[in-house]
Structures are given as structure tokens and as C-alpha cells.
Scaffold this motif. Structure first.
Motif, PDB file in Angstrom:
ATOM      1  N   PHE A 140       0.814  -1.218   0.000  1.00  0.00           N
ATOM      2  CA  PHE A 140       0.000   0.000   0.000  1.00  0.00           C
ATOM      3  C   PHE A 140       0.849   1.270   0.000  1.00  0.00           C
ATOM      4  N   SER A 141       2.058   1.182   0.578  1.00  0.00           N
ATOM      5  CA  SER A 141       2.891   2.382   0.617  1.00  0.00           C
ATOM      6  C   SER A 141       3.325   2.818  -0.786  1.00  0.00           C
ATOM      7  N   GLN A 142       3.356   1.878  -1.731  1.00  0.00           N
ATOM      8  CA  GLN A 142       3.734   2.256  -3.101  1.00  0.00           C
ATOM      9  C   GLN A 142       2.553   2.713  -3.956  1.00  0.00           C
ATOM     10  N   ALA A 143       1.348   2.554  -3.436  1.00  0.00           N
ATOM     11  CA  ALA A 143       0.164   2.902  -4.224  1.00  0.00           C
ATOM     12  C   ALA A 143      -0.013   4.417  -4.296  1.00  0.00           C
ATOM     13  N   ASP A 144      -0.525   4.895  -5.435  1.00  0.00           N
ATOM     14  CA  ASP A 144      -0.932   6.293  -5.536  1.00  0.00           C
ATOM     15  C   ASP A 144      -2.304   6.482  -4.915  1.00  0.00           C
ATOM     16  N   ILE A 145      -3.121   5.446  -5.000  1.00  0.00           N
ATOM     17  CA  ILE A 145      -4.487   5.509  -4.476  1.00  0.00           C
ATOM     18  C   ILE A 145      -4.921   4.092  -4.103  1.00  0.00           C
ATOM     19  N   ILE A 146      -5.777   3.986  -3.090  1.00  0.00           N
ATOM     20  CA  ILE A 146      -6.311   2.681  -2.698  1.00  0.00           C
ATOM     21  C   ILE A 146      -7.837   2.763  -2.781  1.00  0.00           C
ATOM     22  N   LYS A 190      -5.839   2.200   7.618  1.00  0.00           N
ATOM     23  CA  LYS A 190      -5.807   3.395   8.468  1.00  0.00           C
ATOM     24  C   LYS A 190      -4.482   4.125   8.286  1.00  0.00           C
ATOM     25  N   GLN A 191      -3.439   3.329   8.177  1.00  0.00           N
ATOM     26  CA  GLN A 191      -2.083   3.847   8.032  1.00  0.00           C
ATOM     27  C   GLN A 191      -1.907   4.690   6.757  1.00  0.00           C
ATOM     28  N   HIS A 192      -2.748   4.400   5.755  1.00  0.00           N
ATOM     29  CA  HIS A 192      -2.639   5.118   4.479  1.00  0.00           C
ATOM     30  C   HIS A 192      -3.928   5.862   4.178  1.00  0.00           C
ATOM     31  N   LYS A 193      -4.472   6.448   5.219  1.00  0.00           N
ATOM     32  CA  LYS A 193      -5.820   7.001   5.092  1.00  0.00           C
ATOM     33  C   LYS A 193      -5.941   8.060   3.997  1.00  0.00           C
ATOM     34  N   ALA A 194      -4.895   8.839   3.805  1.00  0.00           N
ATOM     35  CA  ALA A 194      -4.954   9.913   2.804  1.00  0.00           C
ATOM     36  C   ALA A 194      -5.093   9.357   1.384  1.00  0.00           C
TER      37      ALA A 194
END
Lengths: 269, 269
Positions: A140-146, A190-194
Motif C-alpha cells: 500500500f505504501s507504493q500505491a498512488d491511491i487505494i 488506516k495507516q494510508h488514510k490519505a
């Protein structure tokens, strides 16, 4: 029926988009013929013959949408019996004047792998496939969007379209039935909420789509769809996650809206 | 740097394709801004303000490529300080005269789910995903085409592009290292021989791509790639399977060439 030809020395994708946008304004049916990669005078001559034959057979002048970069090929096609619509040629001169720059025609300029952003797009497709359906939450840290949402709300096709069209790396994560009892964001999200973006859809449409997958199942019932959608929409609101109702939207429209709403950076224009 | 705006009351995809095809003819860099779904006069007024602000800030008149269906919105944008290029408007009148038909402008005409072929495309995407990498050989009878080739020769992105862009159902099947000893068509492929289409690629390029997946592996070595490619190309020739070398081609170009070579019926124009 009138025939529309889309012809180019490249993929003819631009000619198709151009002609299609125009023809759909008219309440008529057309026969469509695309001829890509017309790269020699001999091939252009064959195409002219085909256009002329079409005119002879139907008695209706074919509409010819073409986007040649090569001047000679362009001229040859223009001499056919078809009615030619050539938007490149129509707009290059005014643009040249405004930019005070001479055009530098190059074949395979658009829609080719020599576009700077081509590798981005292929990487993004591979990313979307590897991160479909919550498969790889560690990426998920490499994703632009989830993209998040219930099963069959449009996450996967949208992820693929964002990748192919714009080079955007989209992961997606499904909320499943078992989550619904006390729906909350898993810590990995939650960690990548933005980066989260929610999809929702009408219960009736969702039920239709799920029926195709598992007919007469609880999973496809309007009751179950309503329940799941109510829960995820409540979650989006509680957590202030931007979201979109995809019921009336195509993947092109969903993607364009997501980019407009999030300001996501595209790798391709 | 000059700014190019792409504006529409729909997705603005057509405006982007149109503007992009023109701008890539000029040896210059542009700042790109897409503004889709400008659907009210108030929104159009904001866009005009943004264009005018851009002119004030940069001192360069922005280039504005727009494709409005709504006449009022179109007129409002035309009054901005940008230089407007409006190909719909430029070509509608001559087309109207040729067709002897009045245009019937409808917003969200193109690139929307109201296109007749929309469901075909979503079905085709689901088909491509379910039949990726030889996953479901029993579904080959439903495929429009079956792409074959060694691992990482471009089968998956091409399948997805054929589905998303054209509504074509493409399955794909990989030849793996273990097959190479005595390479032949498995009976499941032999049965659908008319649907087979081979991909090949240069050993050097394949090795580069595989390196990203498994660095310093035998799998990625030029030697292994050369061996596998030689075997599959021999198979294509022996079995008279049409094939394409994808080394210098984008997925758009591969797809357009496959359609041109096979005469495959597209569900979307």
C-alpha cells in the motif's frame, strides 16, 4: 448505411476518437472501418481503392477521418472519393502561428512506446494486478491511491483503467460480508488514510451485477447488498473518506472524477 | 511554460486526445490541466477565471482544447483569454451538410456507460482477468482470441487493453520453461487453433523485463530468454500461427495490429 473510415499511419486511435466524437452527435447509424498502420504509398493506394469501391457499391460517399503525419500519404488519401475530415491539418496552422514554432511531424508520436510515460503505465498495470482485491496490503505504501468498497462495486476495472490510461498505481481492498458486523478500517488501511477512495453503488444495480456471478445467492440479494452498502457508506462518512456513487458512471467517468476530486498526479496526458 | 487546458462537460477524454495529438507535433513542453465535468454556468465561469488567471500569471495565453456539447457552456469558455481550439464546432457544420441531418447534442454521449457496448467491455475485462495466464482453459471456447507466448512477452496487458478499449474477450496462455524440451500445442489450444495469436519479443528486451521481476535469475538471463523465444517462434511457424514481435510496440500498437491482422470483430468504436 454510410461508411466511416478511420485511417492513419499509426494506430488510428486518434482518428477513431475524433470521428466517433463527431458522429455520435448525429442520429444515424454508420458502418465503421478502421485501417491502421498505412505506412507506404502502395498501402495508401489500396486504401483509396477501398474507399472508392465503397462509394461505388453503396452510392454514398464514405466519411474519411484521417490523421496522417506523413504529408505524401495524407495527400494521397485526400484524393479518394470519400469526404475527408482532417483535424490535424485544420488546426496545425493556427497553432503554429500562436506558438511561433514549426511542427516536427513524427510518425508513431502518440500511442507508441516511445512516449516518455509508457513504462509507468505498464508498471501500473502490473501493480494493479498484483494488488487487486486486497492481495498485497504490504504494498500500500507504493500505491498512488487505494480504492475501497464492497465486492463488485467497480474497484478492479477502475484500477486497471487508471493504470492503463493514466499510469496511476491503484491498489484495491474489498470489504467482505464478514466485516459488516462492526465495520471499521483495518490498521493497514488506516495507516494510508490519505490514499483511500471509496466506491459505492445502488443496491439494485449491485444486486444485478452479483446475480451474474452467483445467481439466487444471499450474496446477490438486494437485502444483503443494501446492508453492505449502508455500512460502507456510513464508514466513509465517519472516517471522512472521499467517495463516489458509480451507479450511473462508466469506468472512464469514474476515473476522471476520481482524478478531479483527489488531484492525483497523472503520468500520461 | 505555456499551459494547455482540456475542458469538457464530460470526461474531457476526447479533448485530451485531440489536444495531445496536436501538441505532440510541436517541439515544446506544456503544462497540462484537465478539467472534466464542467456542467453548469457557475462552473464554467470558474474555469474562465482560472484560464484568465493563468494568462495573467504567465503572460502567455493558455491553449484551450474544449469539447462542450452544451452550447451555452461552450460560448462562455470561448470568452476566456485563452486561445480556444474547438474541433467539434469546426467539423459539425460540414458534416451536417454532408449528412443532411441536424446534430442532436447530448452530454455524456461518448465515454459513458450509456454507450451500447459498455457491458461488453466490463464483461471482457472480467473475462481477461479470469482467463489470465492459462488459468481457465475450459473457457477458451468463449474467447474471441487466445494470446500465447513466453512469460512476460506482453500477453496480460494486451488482453486487458483489448478488453477495456474494444470489448474483445482475450484469454492468454503462457509457455513455461518446463514446456521447452519438446514444445508443442497442448490439446486445449489445438482445439481452438483458429483463435491463437502468438507474441514474441527480442531476447534482450525480455531479459530486461524479467530482471525487474527476478533479478540475476536464470529465468531472466539472455541465454534462457533466447532459448525460449527460439522455441516458441519455431512453434508459431510450424503450426502457422500468426504472430507479432512486440519489442518496439506499445500495447495500443500491439492491439491495433492484432485486430488488423486477424479481422477480429470489435464491440466498440
Amino acid at each position: 448505411m454510410r461508411t466511416a473510415f478511420y485511417i492513419s499511419d499509426g494506430t488510428a486511435i486518434t482518428a477513431e476518437v475524433f470521428g466517433h466524437a463527431l458522429l455520435t452527435m448525429f442520429p444515424a447509424q454508420f458502418e465503421h472501418v478502421t485501417i491502421p498502420f498505412v505506412e507506404t504509398l502502395a498501402m495508401a493506394q489500396q486504401v483509396v481503392q477501398r474507399i472508392n469501391d465503397c462509394y461505388k457499391t453503396t452510392g454514398l460517399k464514405p466519411l474519411v477521418f484521417h490523421t496522417f503525419v506523413d504529408e505524401q500519404l495524407r495527400l494521397q488519401i485526400s484524393q479518394s472519393d470519400g469526404i475527408c475530415y482532417d483535424f490535424l491539418n485544420a488546426f496545425v496552422a493556427p497553432l503554429q502561428q500562436e506558438l511561433q514554432l514549426a511542427p516536427v511531424p513524427k510518425t508513431h508520436r502518440t500511442h507508441s512506446m516511445h512516449e516518455k510515460t509508457y513504462d509507468f503505465r505498464i508498471d501500473a498495470v502490473n501493480f494493479a494486478l498484483a494488488n487487486d482485491d486486497g492481495a498485497n496490503m504490504k504494498n500500500f505504501s507504493q500505491a498512488d491511491i487505494i480504492l475501497i468498497g464492497v465486492s463488485r462495486s467497480g474497484k478492479t476495472p477502475t484500477s486497471l483503467y487508471l493504470a492503463l490510461q493514466y499510469g496511476i498505481k491503484a491498489a484495491n481492498y474489498p470489504f467482505v460480508e464478514e466485516d459488516m458486523e462492526a465495520l471499521r478500517l483495518p490498521p493497514e488501511l488506516k495507516q494510508h488514510k490519505a490514499k483511500l477512495f471509496g466506491l459505492t453503488i445502488s443496491p439494485e444495480r449491485l444486486s444485478q451485477i452479483r446475480e451474474q456471478r452467483r445467481p439466487n445467492s444471499r450474496y446477490a440479494s438486494v437485502r444483503q447488498c443494501t446492508l453492505e452498502l449502508k455500512e460502507v457508506e456510513r464508514l466513509y462518512q465517519r472516517e471522512q473518506i472521499p467517495f463516489l456513487n458509480s451507479t450511473q458512471l462508466s469506468i472512464e467517468e469514474i476515473s476522471a472524477k476520481i482524478i478531479a476530486m483527489t488531484g492525483l498526479k497523472r503520468q500520461k496526458y
